[in-house]
Design a protein around this motif. Structure first.
Motif, PDB file in Angstrom:
ATOM      1  N   ASP A 153       0.818  -1.206   0.000  1.00  0.00           N
ATOM      2  CA  ASP A 153       0.000   0.000   0.000  1.00  0.00           C
ATOM      3  C   ASP A 153       0.854   1.259   0.000  1.00  0.00           C
ATOM      4  N   SER A 154       2.156   1.096  -0.069  1.00  0.00           N
ATOM      5  CA  SER A 154       3.084   2.218  -0.205  1.00  0.00           C
ATOM      6  C   SER A 154       3.693   2.195  -1.604  1.00  0.00           C
ATOM      7  N   PHE A 155       3.561   3.304  -2.319  1.00  0.00           N
ATOM      8  CA  PHE A 155       4.142   3.381  -3.663  1.00  0.00           C
ATOM      9  C   PHE A 155       5.657   3.224  -3.622  1.00  0.00           C
ATOM     10  N   ALA A 156       6.305   3.805  -2.623  1.00  0.00           N
ATOM     11  CA  ALA A 156       7.759   3.729  -2.528  1.00  0.00           C
ATOM     12  C   ALA A 156       8.230   2.285  -2.446  1.00  0.00           C
ATOM     13  N   PHE A 158       6.467  -0.399  -3.455  1.00  0.00           N
ATOM     14  CA  PHE A 158       6.118  -0.992  -4.752  1.00  0.00           C
ATOM     15  C   PHE A 158       7.188  -0.677  -5.795  1.00  0.00           C
ATOM     16  N   LYS A 159       7.570   0.579  -5.894  1.00  0.00           N
ATOM     17  CA  LYS A 159       8.553   1.014  -6.887  1.00  0.00           C
ATOM     18  C   LYS A 159       9.881   0.287  -6.694  1.00  0.00           C
ATOM     19  N   LYS A 160      10.335   0.227  -5.468  1.00  0.00           N
ATOM     20  CA  LYS A 160      11.630  -0.393  -5.174  1.00  0.00           C
ATOM     21  C   LYS A 160      11.626  -1.865  -5.567  1.00  0.00           C
ATOM     22  N   LYS A 161      10.579  -2.589  -5.188  1.00  0.00           N
ATOM     23  CA  LYS A 161      10.532  -4.022  -5.454  1.00  0.00           C
ATOM     24  C   LYS A 161      10.364  -4.323  -6.936  1.00  0.00           C
ATOM     25  N   VAL A 162       9.509  -3.551  -7.613  1.00  0.00           N
ATOM     26  CA  VAL A 162       9.267  -3.798  -9.033  1.00  0.00           C
ATOM     27  C   VAL A 162      10.523  -3.513  -9.851  1.00  0.00           C
ATOM     28  N   GLU A 163      11.169  -2.393  -9.593  1.00  0.00           N
ATOM     29  CA  GLU A 163      12.365  -2.040 -10.357  1.00  0.00           C
ATOM     30  C   GLU A 163      13.515  -3.013 -10.085  1.00  0.00           C
ATOM     31  N   ARG A 164      13.533  -3.594  -8.890  1.00  0.00           N
ATOM     32  CA  ARG A 164      14.596  -4.542  -8.555  1.00  0.00           C
ATOM     33  C   ARG A 164      14.342  -5.934  -9.135  1.00  0.00           C
ATOM     34  N   ASP A 165      13.077  -6.371  -9.114  1.00  0.00           N
ATOM     35  CA  ASP A 165      12.781  -7.777  -9.397  1.00  0.00           C
ATOM     36  C   ASP A 165      12.009  -8.026 -10.688  1.00  0.00           C
ATOM     37  N   SER A 166      11.600  -6.986 -11.402  1.00  0.00           N
ATOM     38  CA  SER A 166      10.818  -7.163 -12.630  1.00  0.00           C
ATOM     39  C   SER A 166      11.474  -6.451 -13.798  1.00  0.00           C
ATOM     40  N   ILE A 281       9.406   8.158 -16.146  1.00  0.00           N
ATOM     41  CA  ILE A 281       9.211   6.746 -15.820  1.00  0.00           C
ATOM     42  C   ILE A 281       8.487   6.603 -14.487  1.00  0.00           C
ATOM     43  N   THR A 282       8.787   7.500 -13.554  1.00  0.00           N
ATOM     44  CA  THR A 282       8.063   7.471 -12.277  1.00  0.00           C
ATOM     45  C   THR A 282       6.587   7.757 -12.503  1.00  0.00           C
ATOM     46  N   GLU A 283       6.275   8.673 -13.420  1.00  0.00           N
ATOM     47  CA  GLU A 283       4.876   8.932 -13.798  1.00  0.00           C
ATOM     48  C   GLU A 283       4.204   7.655 -14.261  1.00  0.00           C
ATOM     49  N   LEU A 284       4.886   6.909 -15.130  1.00  0.00           N
ATOM     50  CA  LEU A 284       4.322   5.671 -15.659  1.00  0.00           C
ATOM     51  C   LEU A 284       4.120   4.649 -14.550  1.00  0.00           C
ATOM     52  N   LEU A 285       5.041   4.617 -13.598  1.00  0.00           N
ATOM     53  CA  LEU A 285       4.911   3.691 -12.476  1.00  0.00           C
ATOM     54  C   LEU A 285       3.713   4.025 -11.596  1.00  0.00           C
ATOM     55  N   TRP A 286       3.480   5.326 -11.388  1.00  0.00           N
ATOM     56  CA  TRP A 286       2.291   5.729 -10.631  1.00  0.00           C
ATOM     57  C   TRP A 286       1.017   5.263 -11.346  1.00  0.00           C
ATOM     58  N   GLY A 398      -6.487   6.398   0.663  1.00  0.00           N
ATOM     59  CA  GLY A 398      -5.982   5.486  -0.360  1.00  0.00           C
ATOM     60  C   GLY A 398      -4.600   5.011   0.016  1.00  0.00           C
ATOM     61  N   ASN A 399      -3.664   5.184  -0.894  1.00  0.00           N
ATOM     62  CA  ASN A 399      -2.297   4.748  -0.650  1.00  0.00           C
ATOM     63  C   ASN A 399      -1.627   5.605   0.412  1.00  0.00           C
ATOM     64  N   ASP A 400      -0.527   5.123   0.933  1.00  0.00           N
ATOM     65  CA  ASP A 400       0.185   5.761   2.036  1.00  0.00           C
ATOM     66  C   ASP A 400       0.471   7.227   1.725  1.00  0.00           C
ATOM     67  N   PRO A 401      -0.169   8.178   2.428  1.00  0.00           N
ATOM     68  CA  PRO A 401       0.023   9.599   2.133  1.00  0.00           C
ATOM     69  C   PRO A 401       1.443  10.086   2.393  1.00  0.00           C
ATOM     70  N   ARG A 402       2.246   9.309   3.098  1.00  0.00           N
ATOM     71  CA  ARG A 402       3.634   9.707   3.331  1.00  0.00           C
ATOM     72  C   ARG A 402       4.440   9.721   2.033  1.00  0.00           C
ATOM     73  N   ASP A 403       3.948   8.985   1.009  1.00  0.00           N
ATOM     74  CA  ASP A 403       4.615   9.023  -0.292  1.00  0.00           C
ATOM     75  C   ASP A 403       4.558  10.411  -0.913  1.00  0.00           C
ATOM     76  N   ASN A 404       3.678  11.250  -0.412  1.00  0.00           N
ATOM     77  CA  ASN A 404       3.473  12.584  -0.970  1.00  0.00           C
ATOM     78  C   ASN A 404       4.298  13.653  -0.255  1.00  0.00           C
ATOM     79  N   ARG A 405       4.987  13.259   0.819  1.00  0.00           N
ATOM     80  CA  ARG A 405       5.596  14.273   1.692  1.00  0.00           C
ATOM     81  C   ARG A 405       6.743  15.012   1.015  1.00  0.00           C
ATOM     82  N   ASN A 406       7.428  14.382   0.070  1.00  0.00           N
ATOM     83  CA  ASN A 406       8.549  15.048  -0.595  1.00  0.00           C
ATOM     84  C   ASN A 406       8.122  15.772  -1.858  1.00  0.00           C
ATOM     85  N   PHE A 407       6.846  15.628  -2.219  1.00  0.00           N
ATOM     86  CA  PHE A 407       6.369  16.251  -3.457  1.00  0.00           C
ATOM     87  C   PHE A 407       5.672  17.576  -3.181  1.00  0.00           C
ATOM     88  N   ILE A 408       4.735  17.569  -2.271  1.00  0.00           N
ATOM     89  CA  ILE A 408       4.016  18.781  -1.905  1.00  0.00           C
ATOM     90  C   ILE A 408       4.597  19.296  -0.593  1.00  0.00           C
TER      91      ILE A 408
END
Length: 434
Positions: A153-156, A158-166, A281-286, A398-408
């Protein structure tokens, strides 16, 4: 032996490049019958009094379907266009052209999947199969390092695992030629008026005019990659700078005029480097993430409480406050300018979307689903998972709002704006006014 015919039902996959169902149909059948339906369901008035699909997005859709027809004709095929309920149209065409099977890309939001299920049931009555394909994401579902039910439920994470293992799959080949049955009535493109909408006014303050279709999408992607600042530059990683230089590919991605995989491999080829840190690419991952989360949580994204235990706090005067936000009359310059721009063009960048959504939810304390419904009508690049997933994310349900802390990093009140849309004034000349 009679010829085998496969009907390809186009929906949000309006392209001939990297289109697996089109390629597979040409390999498995003697004849391919491409079909697109303008479903009146998407052009109706909603319960809130707005339109389900506004004028800008509808015009973009019509342009995209027209371009698809031209591209299919260049391959020797023809696109059948109909206006009506696909639950009736698809089985009728299947019977008329003695179709053996129907292909389409699977959707994830409940309204779209319900339509698929109804078409599937109607076809099944005639002993025809509706074959589902997965073609809207950067990473294929089968290549994820976890089952859908276990997606973080955290995008961060998800991103780390997918980019590492897929790995991102290669793009599908483009058919060299497509043979269609002899078509007696290909059908005409509907006009905006045919669909019950008025033509939108093109505000001269808009910095970009979006034109639908795969042809323009490919041209724009090439131009963007050739002329812009490198995607992995230090400046491009600054959230506010990214907002100003964002790719603006989202309208074409939303309708599948270009695929996420093709964008990814074009970026890799252009930069010849590790693309994991590129904002595009991060946009596409979102986009992937929200689609997969819809598979995990389903219809919960459309509820005020999302997939949490309770909905965000709401205040009084909901109608009045929502109207102020909707029309850009909140008194907060950044919010008002962004809403004026959205209403006048059908588009605002992602940074602005986060700001205006957060202001509606946290400052005005208006039910976030009202904002999501309004964006559904107005946004030229609307897609259910990205829109509703992002609104639930901003609302904290929805998803973990902490993922937004460095953006806004700042509130709406702290932001200044030099937008030409700070005022609602429209520079209309005499010809336009007439």
């Amino acid at each position: 032996m009679s010829e085998r015919t496969i009907l390809v039902w186009f929906r949000n996959d309006l392209r001939v490049h990297d289109n697996e169902i089109l390629l597979e149909a040409t390999r498995k059948a003697d004849k391919v019958l491409p079909v697109f339906c303008f479903d009146p369901f998407y052009f109706k008035q909603t319960e809130t009094g707005g339109l389900k699909t506004g004028g800008f997005r509808t015009r973009f859709l019509i342009e995209s379907v027209a371009d698809l027809r031209n591209n299919l004709r260049a391959l020797g095929a023809e696109l059948i266009i109909r206006t009506g309920d696909p639950v009736e149209i698809i089985p009728q065409l299947a019977a008329e052209y003695q179709v053996n099977e129907v292909y389409h890309h699977r959707e994830v939001a409940f309204e779209e999947t319900a339509i698929s299920e109804q078409v599937e049931a109607a076809l099944w009555k005639t002993r025809l199969n509706l074959k589902h394909f997965i073609g809207h994401t950067l990473y294929h579902k089968e290549d994820l390092p976890f089952p859908i039910k276990d997606i973080p439920d955290s995008f961060a994470v998800f991103k780390k695992k997918v980019e590492r293992d897929s790995n991102v799959r290669a793009v599908a080949a483009t058919p060299e030629q497509i043979s269609t049955p002899e078509i007696t009535d290909a059908g005409e493109l509907p006009t905006l008026q045919d669909l019950g909408l008025e033509a939108p006014y093109d505000d001269p303050r808009a910095t970009m005019q979006f034109t639908g279709g795969e042809t323009i999408a490919l041209q724009y992607l090439n131009q963007y990659l050739t002329n812009k600042e490198p995607l992995n530059s230090k400046a491009a990683r600054n959230p506010q700078i990214v907002a100003e230089v964002s790719s603006k590919l989202s309208p074409w991605l939303a309708l599948g005029c270009i695929s996420p995989r093709q964008v990814y491999w074009e970026v890799v080829e252009h930069e010849r480097s590790n693309s994991h840190n590129n904002p595009l690419i991060t946009e596409l991952l979102w986009r992937d993430y929200f689609r997969f989360m819809f598979k995990k949580h389903g219809r919960k994204f459309f509820n005020s409480e999302g997939f949490k235990t309770e909905a965000p706090e709401t205040g009084t005067n909901q109608d009045k406050l929502f109207k102020q936000w909707q029309t850009g009359n909140t008194g907060i310059p950044y919010v008002d300018a962004a809403m004026h721009e959205l209403n006048a063009t059908g588009y605002i960048n992602n940074y602005s979307r986060q700001i205006v959504a957060g202001y509606l939810v946290r400052d005005l304390k208006v039910d976030w689903t009202r904002g999501a419904i309004y964006f559904e009508e107005k946004l030229i690049d609307y897609s259910p998972a990205s829109n509703w997933g992002n609104w639930a994310f901003v609302a904290g349900v929805g998803n973990d709002p902490r993922d937004n802390r460095n953006f806004i990093t700042r509130t709406a009140e702290e932001l200044e704006t030099k937008s030409a849309f700070i005022d609602t004034w429209l520079p209309v000349n005499e010809t336009t006014a007439a």
